[in-house]
Write an enzyme that holds these catalytic residues in place. Structure first.
Site, short mmCIF file in Angstrom:
data_model
loop_
_atom_site.label_atom_id
_atom_site.label_comp_id
_atom_site.label_asym_id
_atom_site.label_seq_id
_atom_site.Cartn_x
_atom_site.Cartn_y
_atom_site.Cartn_z
N GLY A 219 67.45 69.84 39.62
CA GLY A 219 67.83 69.94 38.21
C GLY A 219 68.59 71.19 37.84
N GLN A 220 69.15 71.91 38.83
CA GLN A 220 69.94 73.10 38.48
C GLN A 220 71.21 72.66 37.76
OE1 GLN A 220 71.05 75.70 41.74
NE2 GLN A 220 71.99 77.20 40.37
N HIS B 232 63.55 81.05 35.90
CA HIS B 232 62.90 80.71 34.64
C HIS B 232 61.53 81.40 34.64
CE1 HIS B 232 65.40 77.04 33.56
NE2 HIS B 232 65.65 77.10 34.85
N HIS C 115 69.24 81.79 38.46
CA HIS C 115 68.40 82.26 37.35
C HIS C 115 66.96 81.89 37.63
CE1 HIS C 115 70.20 78.34 36.51
NE2 HIS C 115 69.05 77.99 35.95
N ASN D 198 65.23 76.60 39.97
CA ASN D 198 65.78 75.29 40.30
C ASN D 198 67.00 75.54 41.18
OD1 ASN D 198 63.89 73.85 38.76
ND2 ASN D 198 65.08 74.17 36.89
N ASP E 11 65.79 81.50 26.93
CA ASP E 11 66.46 80.21 27.14
C ASP E 11 66.80 79.61 25.78
OD1 ASP E 11 66.42 78.03 29.74
OD2 ASP E 11 66.74 77.23 27.73
N ILE E 12 67.97 79.01 25.69
CA ILE E 12 68.44 78.44 24.41
C ILE E 12 67.62 77.20 24.02
CG2 ILE E 12 70.21 76.85 25.28
CD1 ILE E 12 72.12 78.14 23.18
P1 5GP Z 1 68.66 75.01 35.14
O1 5GP Z 1 68.62 73.59 34.61
O2 5GP Z 1 70.01 75.31 35.76
O3 5GP Z 1 67.53 75.38 36.01
O4 5GP Z 1 68.51 75.94 33.87
C1 5GP Z 1 69.56 76.26 33.01
C2 5GP Z 1 68.94 76.74 31.73
O5 5GP Z 1 69.94 77.40 30.99
C3 5GP Z 1 68.40 75.61 30.85
O6 5GP Z 1 67.00 75.81 30.66
C4 5GP Z 1 69.20 75.74 29.57
O7 5GP Z 1 68.42 75.50 28.42
C5 5GP Z 1 69.70 77.16 29.63
N1 5GP Z 1 70.96 77.39 28.94
C6 5GP Z 1 72.06 76.61 29.01
N2 5GP Z 1 73.05 77.14 28.28
C7 5GP Z 1 72.55 78.29 27.73
C8 5GP Z 1 73.11 79.28 26.86
O8 5GP Z 1 74.27 79.23 26.45
N3 5GP Z 1 72.29 80.30 26.50
C9 5GP Z 1 71.01 80.39 26.94
N4 5GP Z 1 70.29 81.44 26.52
N5 5GP Z 1 70.45 79.49 27.76
C10 5GP Z 1 71.22 78.45 28.15
#
Ligand code: 5GP
Ligand code: ZN
Length: 114
Positions: free
Chosen positions: A93-94, A102, A100, A87, A30-31
């Site tokens: 919070g998606q 986590h 994906h 999520n 994750d970034i």
């Molecule tokens: P969500 O909030 O949808 O459950 O998780 C999305 C995740 O994607 C977040 O934890 C966010 O930090 C990660 N993310 C968003 N953009 C990027 C990216 O460009 N590269 C990577 N490696 N992770 C990302």
């Protein structure tokens, strides 16, 4: 899905730190990591969320789960414990509409999550 961020990572159009890859799944860091281990596991094909992935009914959800566990083994957190989170939808919070998992570990994780 040409405009999907994670499809672009699959296509190597956007760089990511890849941890593990199988024929149908990709795992990358994750970034914005929330724990020492914070890896995202995705199917390489586009499915919007966990509900859509579950309905695919072709073993892909199974492969994502197995890859998530493999990531925990690779990062050395499988014995200490780790968390797998999908999520699903805005209230959870998606923020990226490509399913994906986590994989979080490497520190004590509180429960319940926020
Ligand atoms: P969500 O909030 O949808 O459950 O998780 C999305 C995740 O994607 C977040 O934890 C966010 O930090 C990660 N993310 C968003 N953009 C990027 C990216 O460009 N590269 C990577 N490696 N992770 C990302
Ligand atoms: Zn996608």
């Amino acid at each position: 899905m040409s405009e999907c961020l994670f499809c672009k990572i699959v296509a190597k159009e956007i760089p990511a730190e890849i941890v593990h890859e199988t024929g149908r799944t990709l795992a990358f860091r994750d970034i914005t990591p929330q724990a020492p281990t914070h890896v995202l596991v995705i199917p390489k094909t586009h499915h919007a969320d966990a509900a859509t992935l579950a309905k695919a009914d072709d073993g892909l959800a199974d492969e994502v789960l197995k890859t998530a566990h493999e990531v925990a083994v690779i990062d050395g957190v499988s014995d200490s414990g780790y968390r797998i989170v999908f999520n699903t939808g805005p209230a959870a919070g998606q923020t990226v509409a490509h399913v994906h998992a986590h994989v979080l570990g490497g520190r004590d994780l509180t429960w319940p999550p926020g």
